[in-house]
Structure formats: structure tokens, C-alpha cells
Design a protein around this motif. Structure first.
Motif, PDB file in Angstrom:
ATOM      1  N   ALA A  35      -8.180  81.149  83.327  1.00 30.52           N
ATOM      2  CA  ALA A  35      -9.562  81.282  83.791  1.00 30.52           C
ATOM      3  C   ALA A  35     -10.444  81.786  82.657  1.00 30.52           C
ATOM      4  N   LEU A  36     -11.734  81.499  82.771  1.00 28.53           N
ATOM      5  CA  LEU A  36     -12.734  82.006  81.835  1.00 28.53           C
ATOM      6  C   LEU A  36     -13.800  82.716  82.665  1.00 28.53           C
ATOM      7  N   LEU A  37     -13.945  84.028  82.452  1.00 27.52           N
ATOM      8  CA  LEU A  37     -14.840  84.847  83.265  1.00 27.52           C
ATOM      9  C   LEU A  37     -16.027  85.326  82.445  1.00 27.52           C
ATOM     10  N   ILE A  38     -17.237  85.171  83.009  1.00 27.20           N
ATOM     11  CA  ILE A  38     -18.474  85.551  82.328  1.00 27.20           C
ATOM     12  C   ILE A  38     -19.233  86.540  83.210  1.00 27.20           C
ATOM     13  N   SER A  39     -19.633  87.654  82.620  1.00 27.38           N
ATOM     14  CA  SER A  39     -20.429  88.627  83.361  1.00 27.38           C
ATOM     15  C   SER A  39     -21.595  89.098  82.506  1.00 27.38           C
ATOM     16  N   MET A  48     -23.360 103.597  84.660  1.00 27.88           N
ATOM     17  CA  MET A  48     -22.153 103.216  85.380  1.00 27.88           C
ATOM     18  C   MET A  48     -20.904 103.439  84.538  1.00 27.88           C
ATOM     19  N   THR A  49     -21.004 103.193  83.245  1.00 29.24           N
ATOM     20  CA  THR A  49     -19.874 103.431  82.354  1.00 29.24           C
ATOM     21  C   THR A  49     -19.494 104.903  82.344  1.00 29.24           C
ATOM     22  N   ILE A  50     -20.485 105.775  82.426  1.00 27.58           N
ATOM     23  CA  ILE A  50     -20.241 107.218  82.453  1.00 27.58           C
ATOM     24  C   ILE A  50     -19.695 107.660  83.810  1.00 27.58           C
ATOM     25  N   ASP A  51     -20.293 107.151  84.880  1.00 18.85           N
ATOM     26  CA  ASP A  51     -20.016 107.674  86.218  1.00 18.85           C
ATOM     27  C   ASP A  51     -18.823 107.029  86.917  1.00 18.85           C
ATOM     28  N   ARG A  52     -18.465 105.817  86.536  1.00 17.65           N
ATOM     29  CA  ARG A  52     -17.429 105.085  87.279  1.00 17.65           C
ATOM     30  C   ARG A  52     -16.201 104.840  86.407  1.00 17.65           C
ATOM     31  N   PRO A  53     -15.131 105.596  86.598  1.00 21.09           N
ATOM     32  CA  PRO A  53     -13.908 105.363  85.826  1.00 21.09           C
ATOM     33  C   PRO A  53     -13.397 103.940  86.069  1.00 21.09           C
ATOM     34  N   GLY A  54     -13.047 103.267  85.012  1.00 24.25           N
ATOM     35  CA  GLY A  54     -12.532 101.912  85.133  1.00 24.25           C
ATOM     36  C   GLY A  54     -13.559 100.820  84.958  1.00 24.25           C
ATOM     37  N   TYR A  55     -14.848 101.165  85.027  1.00 23.63           N
ATOM     38  CA  TYR A  55     -15.872 100.121  84.913  1.00 23.63           C
ATOM     39  C   TYR A  55     -15.843  99.469  83.536  1.00 23.63           C
ATOM     40  N   ALA A  56     -15.723 100.273  82.488  1.00 28.55           N
ATOM     41  CA  ALA A  56     -15.664  99.702  81.139  1.00 28.55           C
ATOM     42  C   ALA A  56     -14.449  98.797  80.986  1.00 28.55           C
ATOM     43  N   SER A  57     -13.335  99.164  81.613  1.00 31.75           N
ATOM     44  CA  SER A  57     -12.137  98.323  81.549  1.00 31.75           C
ATOM     45  C   SER A  57     -12.361  96.998  82.278  1.00 31.75           C
ATOM     46  N   ASP A  58     -13.066  97.060  83.417  1.00 34.88           N
ATOM     47  CA  ASP A  58     -13.397  95.818  84.130  1.00 34.88           C
ATOM     48  C   ASP A  58     -14.247  94.903  83.247  1.00 34.88           C
ATOM     49  N   LEU A  59     -15.222  95.489  82.559  1.00 42.80           N
ATOM     50  CA  LEU A  59     -16.068  94.679  81.679  1.00 42.80           C
ATOM     51  C   LEU A  59     -15.261  94.124  80.510  1.00 42.80           C
ATOM     52  N   VAL A 162     -15.369  76.331  89.853  1.00 44.10           N
ATOM     53  CA  VAL A 162     -16.347  77.328  89.412  1.00 44.10           C
ATOM     54  C   VAL A 162     -16.646  78.261  90.580  1.00 44.10           C
ATOM     55  N   VAL A 163     -16.508  79.559  90.342  1.00 40.25           N
ATOM     56  CA  VAL A 163     -16.849  80.567  91.344  1.00 40.25           C
ATOM     57  C   VAL A 163     -18.023  81.389  90.821  1.00 40.25           C
ATOM     58  N   ILE A 164     -19.078  81.454  91.620  1.00 45.02           N
ATOM     59  CA  ILE A 164     -20.254  82.259  91.296  1.00 45.02           C
ATOM     60  C   ILE A 164     -20.277  83.414  92.284  1.00 45.02           C
ATOM     61  N   CYS A 165     -20.131  84.629  91.760  1.00 41.99           N
ATOM     62  CA  CYS A 165     -19.918  85.804  92.595  1.00 41.99           C
ATOM     63  C   CYS A 165     -21.091  86.772  92.474  1.00 41.99           C
ATOM     64  N   GLY A 166     -21.749  87.036  93.587  1.00 42.30           N
ATOM     65  CA  GLY A 166     -22.897  87.944  93.600  1.00 42.30           C
ATOM     66  C   GLY A 166     -22.655  89.124  94.512  1.00 42.30           C
ATOM     67  N   MET A 167     -21.842  90.070  94.057  1.00 40.44           N
ATOM     68  CA  MET A 167     -21.477  91.229  94.868  1.00 40.44           C
ATOM     69  C   MET A 167     -21.975  92.539  94.270  1.00 40.44           C
ATOM     70  N   HIS A 171     -18.135  95.486  91.780  1.00 48.08           N
ATOM     71  CA  HIS A 171     -17.338  94.728  92.746  1.00 48.08           C
ATOM     72  C   HIS A 171     -17.156  93.276  92.330  1.00 48.08           C
ATOM     73  N   GLN A 172     -18.211  92.666  91.756  1.00 46.20           N
ATOM     74  CA  GLN A 172     -18.111  91.254  91.386  1.00 46.20           C
ATOM     75  C   GLN A 172     -17.131  91.047  90.241  1.00 46.20           C
ATOM     76  N   GLU A 173     -17.111  91.965  89.274  1.00 46.02           N
ATOM     77  CA  GLU A 173     -16.154  91.841  88.179  1.00 46.02           C
ATOM     78  C   GLU A 173     -14.726  92.003  88.698  1.00 46.02           C
ATOM     79  N   ARG A 174     -14.525  92.965  89.586  1.00 47.34           N
ATOM     80  CA  ARG A 174     -13.175  93.190  90.122  1.00 47.34           C
ATOM     81  C   ARG A 174     -12.711  92.018  90.970  1.00 47.34           C
ATOM     82  N   PHE A 175     -13.651  91.400  91.704  1.00 45.68           N
ATOM     83  CA  PHE A 175     -13.285  90.222  92.489  1.00 45.68           C
ATOM     84  C   PHE A 175     -12.803  89.094  91.584  1.00 45.68           C
ATOM     85  N   LEU A 176     -13.539  88.824  90.516  1.00 47.86           N
ATOM     86  CA  LEU A 176     -13.146  87.732  89.614  1.00 47.86           C
ATOM     87  C   LEU A 176     -11.857  88.048  88.873  1.00 47.86           C
ATOM     88  N   LEU A 177     -11.665  89.304  88.482  1.00 49.67           N
ATOM     89  CA  LEU A 177     -10.410  89.665  87.817  1.00 49.67           C
ATOM     90  C   LEU A 177      -9.231  89.496  88.759  1.00 49.67           C
TER      91      LEU A 177
END
Length: 259
Positions: A35-39, A48-59, A162-167, A171-177
Motif C-alpha cells: 500500500a501507499l499511504l498519503i496524509s 498533537m505531537t506533544i499531547d498525543r503519544p504515538g501520533y508522531a509514529s503514526d505520521l 483507493v481509500v479516502i479516509c476523513g476521520m 484516527h484517519q492515519e490509524r485506520f489506514l495503517l
């Protein structure tokens, strides 16, 4: 508010992800090996990077990360010493090109996002405006992990390309991952609130004069004050503070960046 050093570190981390060399989604071919994922990220991503652990890893798990907003694009360009262009999934930027690409290559599209009925109505709009084959559409709200995995199974069974995710982030990054990890090998885009925008303001949410003069943020604030005033006036502050600090430091802020 987050400390200045935290905000600077978060902005530099995001800039490093924006500056990665990556594949061009326009070279995607159906039934490939992965798969090829674009965000996309905007200045709110610093908080969000400061406040949410794991967000940077999702990105970091996204294959392509692009700046949705001129402020972040300009900051990244200064830090990296090269132009990082603003791109987003909306009717004034990538959406028409993505849908044209899907139509040209006869790709099946799925829309996932919004409350019940939004994705289905957006699918009808996109079919009319872009002549694109929307094979599946559903809301971005799920009744537990089992419901999420049932959606993954359905997308694979339908051979959706092609999946276009608007969550909304994250949440949208985690859904695609998760979809990628389930064995799906298509092309995935996050789109934030674009499905709702397409219903509310048409496929081109921004008038041409707004887009031409880079007035998207003020225009959105005018259109959606109840939802966006806090984001623009409060949640963007860590980015503003970090960007000012890096401007004052002068020169590229990342190792290896060109002066």
C-alpha cells in the motif's frame, strides 16, 4: 501551554517527516506489492505531537506526508533550505487530480468518514462532479475493533484500489495503517473534513479569490467559527511559538539542511 523547547522539538520532528524523500502517488499501479499511504498535517499537528503519544509514529508510518497550510509549508521550507509546497486533499488542491487519476486508470474508490450518511452523499457528489466509481462508502464511526476489521475485510473483498479516509487526526492515519497491516495494497489518502466540506460548500469549498490570495484559514474561520476558533487561536499557538523561535535562531534548523 506546552513549553517552547517541546514545541520546537515537535515542529522539527514534523519538518523532518515532511522533508523525507518519497514515492510519487501518481506512479501507483493497482495490485502492487504494498500500500501507499498519503496524509497531511497543519500547524495543529505541533500540539498533537506533544499531547498525543504515538501520533508522531503514526505520521512516520505514512509513506508520504504533506503540509496542509502555507504557514507550515513556509516553516518547513525555511528549516530544510528547499521549497516544501503546500498540498491538501480538497477541491482547490489535490482532490480533483486524485479523482481524475482514479477515473483514467479505472480505479475503485472507497470513502470512509463523517457521520452516518455523509460518505454516501459525498459519493453521489463525486460521481456527478468527477465521474469517479465509488464502490463503497460508510461513516467513520465504528462499534469497536471488530467493526473496524469487518470494514477492512469488506474493502479487500471489493478489491478497492483507493481509500479516502476523513476521520480527523489521528484516527484517519490509524485506520489506514490498520488497513495496510490487514494485507490491503491500495492507495490511501486522509482527507480530514473534506467529505463534509464537499456537501456544505461544493467540491471546491474555497472561492477562487480565496485560494489565489491564500486566505483559506480566515475564510474557514468565517464559515465555521464555532468549530475552528479554538483551533486557530489556541491550538496553533505551540506552532507559532516554535516557528518564531526557529526564525530568531536564523539559518536552517535541521542537520543537513541547506543554508
Amino acid at each position: 501551554m506546552a513549553g517552547t523547547s517541546e514545541a520546537v522539538a515537535a515542529l522539527q520532528q514534523l519538518t523532518a517527516l515532511l522533508g523525507r524523500r518519497h514515492d510519487d502517488w501518481r506512479t501507483f499501479k493497482a495490485y502492487g506489492e504494498r500500500a501507499l499511504l498519503i496524509s497531511f498535517v497543519n500547524p495543529h499537528a505541533v500540539r498533537m505531537t506533544i499531547d498525543r503519544p504515538g501520533y508522531a509514529s503514526d505520521l512516520a508510518g505514512m509513506d508520504v506526508l504533506l503540509p496542509d497550510g502555507n504557514l507550515l509549508a513556509a516553516s518547513a521550507s525555511r528549516q530544510l533550505g528547499r521549497v516544501i509546497a503546500r498540498e491538501s486533499f480538497d477541491g482547490n488542491s489535490l482532490a480533483p487530480e486524485v479523482f481524475a487519476f482514479c477515473r483514467t486508470h479505472a480505479l475503485k474508490v472507497a470513502l470512509v468518514g463523517g457521520v452516518d450518511g455523509v460518505a454516501e452523499r459525498a459519493a453521489a457528489v463525486f460521481a456527478t462532479e468527477f465521474d469517479v466509481d465509488v464502490a463503497y462508502a460508510r461513516s467513520g464511526f465504528f462499534n469497536g475493533e471488530g467493526d473496524v476489521h469487518a470494514c477492512y475485510d469488506r474493502l479487500r473483498a471489493l478489491n478497492v484500489d483507493v481509500v479516502i479516509c476523513g476521520m480527523g487526526a489521528p484516527h484517519q492515519e490509524r485506520f489506514l495503517l490498520g488497513l495496510k497491516n490487514s494485507g490491503w495494497t491500495g492507495l490511501g489518502f486522509t482527507c480530514g473534513g473534506y467529505l463534509d466540506q464537499a456537501l456544505d460548500g461544493g467540491v471546491k469549498y474555497y472561492p477562487e479569490w480565496v485560494n489565489r490570495f491564500n486566505l483559506r484559514a480566515p475564510y474557514r474561520l468565517f464559515r465555521e467559527p464555532g468549530r475552528l476558533w479554538r483551533r486557530y487561536l489556541i491550538e496553533y499557538l505551540p506552532f507559532v511559538v516554535a516557528d518564531l523561535r526557529l526564525r530568531m535562531a536564523r539559518g536552517p534548523a535541521l542537520p543537513g539542511a541547506e543554508p
